[in-house]
Design a protein around this motif. Structure first.
Motif, short mmCIF file in Angstrom:
data_model
loop_
_atom_site.label_atom_id
_atom_site.label_comp_id
_atom_site.label_asym_id
_atom_site.label_seq_id
_atom_site.Cartn_x
_atom_site.Cartn_y
_atom_site.Cartn_z
N ILE A 156 3.17 10.20 -11.57
CA ILE A 156 1.78 10.29 -11.14
C ILE A 156 0.91 10.83 -12.26
O ILE A 156 -0.14 10.27 -12.57
CB ILE A 156 1.68 11.21 -9.90
N THR A 157 1.38 11.90 -12.90
CA THR A 157 0.53 12.48 -13.94
C THR A 157 0.62 11.69 -15.24
O THR A 157 -0.39 11.52 -15.93
CB THR A 157 0.94 13.94 -14.20
N GLY A 158 1.81 11.18 -15.56
CA GLY A 158 1.98 10.45 -16.82
C GLY A 158 1.19 9.15 -16.81
O GLY A 158 0.33 8.91 -17.67
N VAL A 159 1.48 8.30 -15.81
CA VAL A 159 0.74 7.04 -15.72
C VAL A 159 -0.73 7.34 -15.48
O VAL A 159 -1.61 6.63 -15.99
CB VAL A 159 1.33 6.14 -14.62
N GLY A 160 -1.01 8.42 -14.74
CA GLY A 160 -2.39 8.82 -14.49
C GLY A 160 -3.13 9.08 -15.80
O GLY A 160 -4.26 8.62 -15.99
N SER A 161 -2.49 9.79 -16.73
CA SER A 161 -3.14 10.05 -18.01
C SER A 161 -3.46 8.75 -18.72
O SER A 161 -4.57 8.55 -19.22
CB SER A 161 -2.23 10.89 -18.91
N LEU A 162 -2.46 7.86 -18.75
CA LEU A 162 -2.67 6.60 -19.47
C LEU A 162 -3.76 5.77 -18.81
O LEU A 162 -4.57 5.13 -19.50
CB LEU A 162 -1.36 5.81 -19.52
N VAL A 163 -3.78 5.78 -17.48
CA VAL A 163 -4.80 4.99 -16.78
C VAL A 163 -6.19 5.53 -17.08
O VAL A 163 -7.13 4.76 -17.31
CB VAL A 163 -4.51 5.01 -15.26
N ILE A 164 -6.32 6.84 -17.14
CA ILE A 164 -7.63 7.40 -17.45
C ILE A 164 -8.02 7.07 -18.88
O ILE A 164 -9.15 6.68 -19.17
CB ILE A 164 -7.64 8.92 -17.19
N LEU A 165 -7.04 7.18 -19.78
CA LEU A 165 -7.29 6.82 -21.19
C LEU A 165 -7.79 5.37 -21.26
O LEU A 165 -8.75 5.05 -21.96
CB LEU A 165 -5.99 6.98 -21.97
N TYR A 166 -7.14 4.50 -20.50
CA TYR A 166 -7.50 3.08 -20.50
C TYR A 166 -8.88 2.88 -19.89
O TYR A 166 -9.70 2.11 -20.39
CB TYR A 166 -6.44 2.35 -19.70
N SER A 167 -9.16 3.62 -18.81
CA SER A 167 -10.41 3.41 -18.10
C SER A 167 -11.61 3.85 -18.94
O SER A 167 -12.71 3.34 -18.77
CB SER A 167 -10.41 4.18 -16.78
N ILE A 168 -11.39 4.79 -19.86
CA ILE A 168 -12.49 5.24 -20.71
C ILE A 168 -13.07 4.05 -21.46
O ILE A 168 -14.28 3.92 -21.63
CB ILE A 168 -12.00 6.32 -21.70
#
Lengths: 140, 803
Positions: B86-98
């Motif tokens: 949740i937190t790992g993929v979450g970080s990447l998803v937020i990075l991507y969403s930026i």
């Protein structure tokens, strides 16, 4: 409809302060004597209602530039917040604490967290009552 | 403690995002939000060594003592895996969403929803208490509803959001019923305690029902057949959301639930059959349907459905280990669970990467339709490489992590077939064939992603924007995932030893420490391994099917394929709306008078009926105080006011008479020496009378009603009966004392709460919870009145158009 009732307006100016003082007194003395957050809040809001009745809304808003919705929100937040506060000290939700302190002017005074909780109740009551009354009357 | 806090950190961060957004107003906000999951990921990762040693962590906030509901968090191997995802993929998803979301979007809102969702998911996986777990579970449904409907001006987004919420929430409610049944049987809400004691309760009649209801919750959440229909529609969400919800989190909550409840229900054959067969069928159905999709995102949605089915079926197979007791067989079954956990991690990596790739294509080219794409390899080499790695991993090819878990999947099926459990009929063989066919289709659609998009002829006139490689920032997150996909293939055992071993111990508490529970993952089993032969078969048949897709796609137009579950869902929804409309119209007449008649009739029938039926009306006047002349006077005044209200000629008179009634009650309180109540009543009466006078303006003209005599008589009777019942009730209550009076307790208010005013200590201390909620209700009512009146006038004339 134009109201210009000089006698009522003059009396109100004085009476409102009496009512407000009474409301604060009721609120503060609540824990040991008749009174408390709910009544205190109601009395305070009745003072505002009187102001609204005697003057028009704009005049009152100029004199008391609060957003009463925010006051109500602040009240609800305080009431819930004191509950959470006790959790942070490892006590049950909404546990209240009280203690006696020797304050410079007031002398021996009892201070308790209930006062904060009651302040939340009072602020919500004032906020909600004034919000409801002013919105309904503004809509006319 | 750390874990309990980590659940709340996203929620707290969500509160601050709007304030921060007001000041920054740009996509930079994403960088701040990114700190939250990164911090949590690092914190959770720091637990890996100690968890791998077999330690677990619990922390309890005592909450509702009397109901056994506490905020208990539990960190073991299983919840750690999910927390890291949740937190790992979450970080990447937020990075991507930026980089993905443009600055014109309401980014503040987006990140608030995302953080809410993240917190809710962490709550689901770390909660030990069933009730707390349920609350977070439904919170994930609500926050994903908000995320899916992020572009709420689109009709399809709203439809998708509503559909996913309806299906997952109804499953959640079924699950709640299951939880309550579990509590009824075992007397505790704690999952850990239930796991320990469940052995005594397996024969209870409720046991199977509880299991079925919990499964319903898990199946709806993780989109198992026939509840899978919400997932393709949920693709209306922005791509970062899809990547997050459907690769790593929301849909995996159902998987988590099945894994978490395996030690509880797993020993039961019903569980084994349902979970494994629903999983296998979903695997097949999802992969079969994915092939025909032309929208890449829809294709990925069906592929997610199918992959979740795979994981689900493996958990089903694995549960058989608990049925066998300690034996060599149980270890063999347990391997299936191991494969499931391993595939879960792998799926999150490759599916996350693929979703991001599709998002890049959509973002850069303006279309996701495979029929329009082609020949992109030359323009987008990095995107192509990531897509290749992700798809080949999904298809189960070496050297990617999907190969390892796919092999383990086949192996578990082959092993399971050879054991006696499947000897009933030919079920084992059917399972094997279905799974193999599903893998063939998986291979086919994975090839579609790679070859139809990146190879072939480039048709610039069919895409909306000029094609070029995506910016570096957008490629960063999927690249990390792609590197993981390869990294896991070469070093699978570090994951096996550090993450999967403790998780296996959590799923099989009784088998803990058994020899071979955590196998070494090896890529090469030798030429004789049946799994390898199956993989080779998949590649050959898959390649043939892909090559000749044109010739056999007609299969999708014949009967069972055209039966549409979506249509059934929509038809049901419309039917439901019509029915409720019909029933509502029956009683919602729009006249306040009618509603009062309903309310009082109901009151008369239920309360009056109960009094007459039980014969419990007793009058005991012996303890009553004498009634004095003052009181008679007040009652007389009230009666006169009440009666004259009926004959009032104007509304003003009626309002004033109503005020008389209220003030008389205040007088009563004065007479009975209750100053608090008297004051409150007096002020309330004043304020409401003022309010009433304000509303005056809106009310229709006061006119005498001309209703038929029958109605009048009926209304009179209802009024009389209601009044009588209230009086009888009051007198009966006075005469019947079933329990000791509790007022003695409150008399100690000064010792207990430090206040001399009993009324106030009751409100503020003894029953503060009531007061607190009343305050909140009051606040909501105030805001309600405000919005009803204000927004009505402002919104007029501007409706939301569907775009």
């Amino acid at each position: 409809m134009k109201i210009n009732d000089v006698i009522l307006q003059t009396v109100t100016k004085i009476v409102v302060f009496i009512i407000l003082t009474f409301g604060v007194e009721l609120f503060l003395s609540g824990h040991n004597n008749p009174g408390g957050g709910f009544i205190g809040g109601l009395v305070l809001s009745s003072a505002f209602v009187l102001l609204y009745l005697v003057h028009d809304i704009d005049t009152v808003h100029k004199g008391i530039p609060f957003d009463f919705k925010k006051i109500a929100a602040l009240g609800a937040f305080l009431a819930v917040g004191t509950g959470i506060g006790s959790v942070l000290f490892g006590k049950h939700f909404l546990t209240q604490a009280a203690g006696h302190f020797n304050l410079p002017v007031f002398g021996e005074t009892e201070l308790s967290t209930v006062l904060v909780f009651e302040a939340g109740v009072a602020l919500t009551v004032v906020g909600v009552v004034v919000t409801i009354i002013s919105t309904i009357s503004e809509d006319v | 403690m750390t874990i309990s806090l980590s659940i709340f950190i996203p929620f707290i961060a969500a509160i601050f995002v709007p304030f921060l957004y007001k000041r920054i107003q740009s996509r930079k906000i994403g960088w701040f939000v990114l700190l939250v999951p990164l911090l949590l990921f690092v914190t959770l990762a720091s637990f890996i060594p100690s968890i791998a040693k077999g330690e677990t962590y619990t922390h309890t906030f005592r909450w509702i003592e009397s109901a056994g509901i506490h905020f208990t968090t539990y960190l073991d191997g299983l919840s750690l895996i999910f927390g890291l995802l949740i937190t790992g993929v979450g970080s990447l998803v937020i990075l991507y969403s930026i980089y993905y979301l443009s600055e014109r979007e309401s980014l503040g809102r987006f990140y608030v929803y995302l953080l809410l969702f993240m917190g809710a998911m962490l709550g689901v996986v770390f909660s030990d208490n069933l009730m707390v777990l349920y609350v977070f579970w439904e919170l994930t449904s609500i926050s994903s509803f908000l995320l899916i409907a992020f572009w709420y001006h689109r009709k399809k987004s709203r439809y998708g959001a509503q559909k996913s919420m309806l299906i997952t929430v109804s499953g959640g409610i079924a699950m709640l019923a299951g939880f309550i049944m579990l509590h009824t049987m075992t007397g505790t809400y704690s999952v850990r305690e239930i796991v320990v004691t469940i052995g005594q309760y397996t024969d209870e009649p409720l046991f199977v029902f509880a299991m079925l209801l919990v499964l319903l919750g898990a199946f709806t959440k993780s989109a198992q057949f026939p509840f899978h229909i919400w997932l393709p529609d949920a693709m209306e969400a922005p791509t970062p959301v899809s990547a997050y919800l459907h690769s790593a989190t929301m849909v995996k909550a159902g998987i988590y639930l099945v894994a978490r409840f395996t030690p509880i229900f797993g020993g039961e054959m019903t569980w084994f059959y349902i979970v494994s067969s629903v999983g296998i069928f979903t695997l097949f159905w999802g992969s079969f349907n994915a092939v025909k999709q032309t929208d890449l995102k829809a294709l990925l949605a069906y592929s997610t459905i199918s992959q979740l089915g795979l994981v689900m079926s493996l958990f089903g197979l694995g549960s058989a280990a608990l049925n066998e007791g300690h034996s060599a067989n149980s270890i063999i079954y347990a391997q299936a669970t191991f494969a499931a956990l391993f595939h879960l991690i792998n799926h999150s990596t490759f599916k996350g990467a693929l979703f991001m790739v599709v998002g890049i294509l959509d973002h850069e080219l303006g279309t996701r339709d495979v029929r329009r794409l082609g020949g992109l390899m030359a323009f987008m080499p990095v995107t192509f490489s990531i897509a290749l790695i992700g798809s080949f991993s999904m298809a189960g090819l070496p050297p990617f992590n999907g190969f390892l878990s796919k092999e383990m999947f086949f192996e578990s099926l082959v092993n399971a077939r050879n054991l006696e459990l499947f000897d009933v009929g030919t079920m084992g063989t059917i399972f094997l064939i279905v799974a193999w066919l599903a893998s063939v289709f998986t291979f086919v659609y994975s090839m579609i992603i790679v070859f139809q998009t990146f190879f072939g002829e480039f048709q610039p006139e069919r895409i909306e924007k000029p094609s070029r490689e995506a910016p570096f920032g957008m490629l960063l997150a999927p690249s990390i995932l792609a590197i993981l996909v390869i990294g896991i293939f070469f070093f699978p055992n570090s994951i096996g030893n550090y993450l999967l071993r403790p998780a296996m111990a959590a799923v099989y508490p009784t088998l803990e420490g058994a020899e071979g529970l955590t196998p070494q993952i090896v890529a090469w089993h030798g030429f004789n391994s049946p799994a390898l032969l199956m993989t080779i078969g998949v590649i050959i048949l898959g390649a043939v099917l892909y090559k000749f897709y044109r010739y056999w796609r007609g299969i999708y137009t014949i009967a069972p394929m055209t039966w549409n579950l979506d249509a059934a869902f929509n038809a049901n929804l419309i039917l439901l709306e019509k029915a409720s409309h019909f029933f509502t119209r029956l009683y919602m007449k729009g006249y306040l008078k009618d509603y009062l008649v309903y309310i009082f009739s109901f009151f008369i029938v239920v309360v009056g009926g109960a009094i007459v039926y039980t014969g419990s009306y007793t009058f005991d006047f012996s303890n009553d105080a004498p009634v004095t002349a003052n009181e008679y006077l007040i009652v007389l005044a009230m009666a006169v006011a009440g009666l004259s209200m009926l004959f009032a000629k104007s509304r003003m008179t009626a309002i004033i008479l109503n005020g008389v009634l209220g003030y008389s009650i205040a007088f009563f309180f004065v007479v009975f020496r209750a100053p608090d109540l008297a004051l409150t009543q007096a002020v309330v009466e004043t304020v409401t009378t003022a309010l009433f006078l304000l509303c005056f303006y809106f009310l229709p003209d006061w006119k005498k009603e001309r209703s038929p005599i029958g109605t009048k008589v009926l209304n009179g009777l209802i009024a009389f009966a209601a009044g009588t019942i209230v009086t009888v009730l009051a007198l009966t209550v006075q005469g019947n004392k079933m329990f000791e009076s509790i007022s003695v307790y409150f008399e100690d208010s000064y010792q207990l709460a430090g206040g001399k005013n009993i009324v106030n200590t009751i409100l503020g201390d003894f029953r503060a919870f009531d007061t607190m909620l009343e305050v909140v209700v009051l606040f909501i009512a105030g805001i309600g009145v405000f919005t009803l009146i204000k927004l009505k006038t402002r919104k007029e004339g501007q409706d939301f158009e569907d775009q």
